[in-house]
Design a protein around this motif. Sequence first.
Motif, PDB file in Angstrom:
ATOM      1  N   THR A  34       0.851  -1.184   0.000  1.00 21.18           N
ATOM      2  CA  THR A  34       0.000   0.000   0.000  1.00 21.18           C
ATOM      3  C   THR A  34       0.891   1.239   0.000  1.00 21.18           C
ATOM      4  OG1 THR A  34      -0.135  -0.002   2.418  1.00 21.18           O
ATOM      5  CG2 THR A  34      -1.890  -1.158   1.209  1.00 21.18           C
ATOM      6  N   THR A  49       0.611   5.957  -0.069  1.00 25.68           N
ATOM      7  CA  THR A  49      -0.203   7.173  -0.131  1.00 25.68           C
ATOM      8  C   THR A  49      -0.459   7.483  -1.610  1.00 25.68           C
ATOM      9  OG1 THR A  49       1.674   8.691  -0.272  1.00 25.68           O
ATOM     10  CG2 THR A  49       0.911   8.073   1.959  1.00 25.68           C
ATOM     11  N   HIS A  87       0.333  10.177  -3.256  1.00 22.66           N
ATOM     12  CA  HIS A  87       1.555  10.742  -3.835  1.00 22.66           C
ATOM     13  C   HIS A  87       2.591   9.652  -4.105  1.00 22.66           C
ATOM     14  CE1 HIS A  87       4.753  13.571  -4.722  1.00 22.66           C
ATOM     15  NE2 HIS A  87       5.506  12.939  -3.848  1.00 22.66           N
ATOM     16  N   GLU A  88       2.775   8.741  -3.153  1.00 20.89           N
ATOM     17  CA  GLU A  88       3.734   7.648  -3.340  1.00 20.89           C
ATOM     18  C   GLU A  88       3.334   6.770  -4.525  1.00 20.89           C
ATOM     19  OE1 GLU A  88       5.029   7.104   1.370  1.00 20.89           O
ATOM     20  OE2 GLU A  88       3.400   5.902   0.529  1.00 20.89           O
ATOM     21  N   TRP A 109      -6.284   3.090  -5.272  1.00 15.58           N
ATOM     22  CA  TRP A 109      -6.246   4.497  -5.676  1.00 15.58           C
ATOM     23  C   TRP A 109      -6.653   4.629  -7.131  1.00 15.58           C
ATOM     24  CZ3 TRP A 109      -6.468   7.929  -2.183  1.00 15.58           C
ATOM     25  CH2 TRP A 109      -5.684   7.890  -1.022  1.00 15.58           C
ATOM     26  N   GLU A 169     -10.610  15.333   2.253  1.00 13.84           N
ATOM     27  CA  GLU A 169     -10.547  14.118   1.436  1.00 13.84           C
ATOM     28  C   GLU A 169     -10.509  14.532  -0.029  1.00 13.84           C
ATOM     29  OE1 GLU A 169     -13.870  11.688   2.624  1.00 13.84           O
ATOM     30  OE2 GLU A 169     -13.031  11.344   4.611  1.00 13.84           O
ATOM     31  N   CYS A 184      -8.607  12.661  -2.660  1.00 17.26           N
ATOM     32  CA  CYS A 184      -8.107  11.668  -3.599  1.00 17.26           C
ATOM     33  C   CYS A 184      -9.110  10.528  -3.745  1.00 17.26           C
ATOM     34  CB  CYS A 184      -6.749  11.152  -3.143  1.00 17.26           C
ATOM     35  SG  CYS A 184      -5.470  12.436  -3.208  1.00 17.26           S
ATOM     36  N   TYR A 233     -10.950  10.041  -0.198  1.00 14.76           N
ATOM     37  CA  TYR A 233     -10.196   9.760   1.023  1.00 14.76           C
ATOM     38  C   TYR A 233      -9.101  10.800   1.185  1.00 14.76           C
ATOM     39  CZ  TYR A 233     -11.895   5.156   2.495  1.00 14.76           C
ATOM     40  OH  TYR A 233     -12.640   4.130   2.995  1.00 14.76           O
ATOM     41  N   CYS A 269      -5.513  11.986   1.054  1.00 18.77           N
ATOM     42  CA  CYS A 269      -4.447  11.511   0.168  1.00 18.77           C
ATOM     43  C   CYS A 269      -3.319  10.818   0.927  1.00 18.77           C
ATOM     44  CB  CYS A 269      -3.903  12.674  -0.655  1.00 18.77           C
ATOM     45  SG  CYS A 269      -5.154  13.482  -1.673  1.00 18.77           S
ATOM     46  N   LYS A 270      -3.237  11.046   2.241  1.00 21.26           N
ATOM     47  CA  LYS A 270      -2.187  10.416   3.051  1.00 21.26           C
ATOM     48  C   LYS A 270      -2.561   9.009   3.512  1.00 21.26           C
ATOM     49  CE  LYS A 270       0.039  14.586   4.539  1.00 21.26           C
ATOM     50  NZ  LYS A 270       0.646  15.355   5.604  1.00 21.26           N
ATOM     51  N   HIS A 271      -3.811   8.606   3.274  1.00 29.51           N
ATOM     52  CA  HIS A 271      -4.231   7.244   3.591  1.00 29.51           C
ATOM     53  C   HIS A 271      -3.463   6.295   2.675  1.00 29.51           C
ATOM     54  CE1 HIS A 271      -7.205   4.727   5.649  1.00 29.51           C
ATOM     55  NE2 HIS A 271      -7.130   3.952   4.582  1.00 29.51           N
ATOM     56  N   LYS A 272      -3.330   5.033   3.044  1.00 27.32           N
ATOM     57  CA  LYS A 272      -2.595   4.075   2.211  1.00 27.32           C
ATOM     58  C   LYS A 272      -3.538   3.029   1.633  1.00 27.32           C
ATOM     59  CE  LYS A 272       1.972   4.696   4.053  1.00 27.32           C
ATOM     60  NZ  LYS A 272       3.271   4.078   4.168  1.00 27.32           N
TER      61      LYS A 272
END
Length: 149
Positions: A42, A44, A46-47, A84, A121, A123, A136, A138-141
């Motif tokens: 999983t 984020t 951005h990642e 995502w 939220e 993303c 959600y 965006c920092k959620h995985k």
Amino acid sequence: MVIGHWWVLVIASVGILANAKAACKGNWAKTSGGCYWFSTNTATFHEAFTSCFAKKSTLLELKGKWQEKWIRFQSLLRGYDGVWIGATDLLHEGTYVYPSNGSKIRYSNWEGRQPGGGKKENCAVLALKSAGWHDYPCKHKFHYICVKH
């Protein structure tokens, strides 16, 4: 009727996966829509976006219901909870765009009152335990899928 649709996806997936290595290099699955890479971890938003960019691909951009059904099926087979979608409204609240090219999303399948997270939220996620998309933080995985066209 629903069972029939899943059966078609199963048959199509078997054919797609059988030819994946011949058509796409490495761990990429080939379909008529391009080559798909499914994450094993999983990340984020951005990642995930950065990881796909490094693979010379884009974060998943859903273009229609059959693509979404195939992605949902493949993701459930892999045990994902959510995936995502490469869409965000970070630049303008309420207007979801694909950061890969800045275009507004044309196809969407938001569930119920989604997107509903406001500025917290931003993303988009294909929520696999429900019927549609959710927004959600965006920092959620979540797991992610990269696509080469």
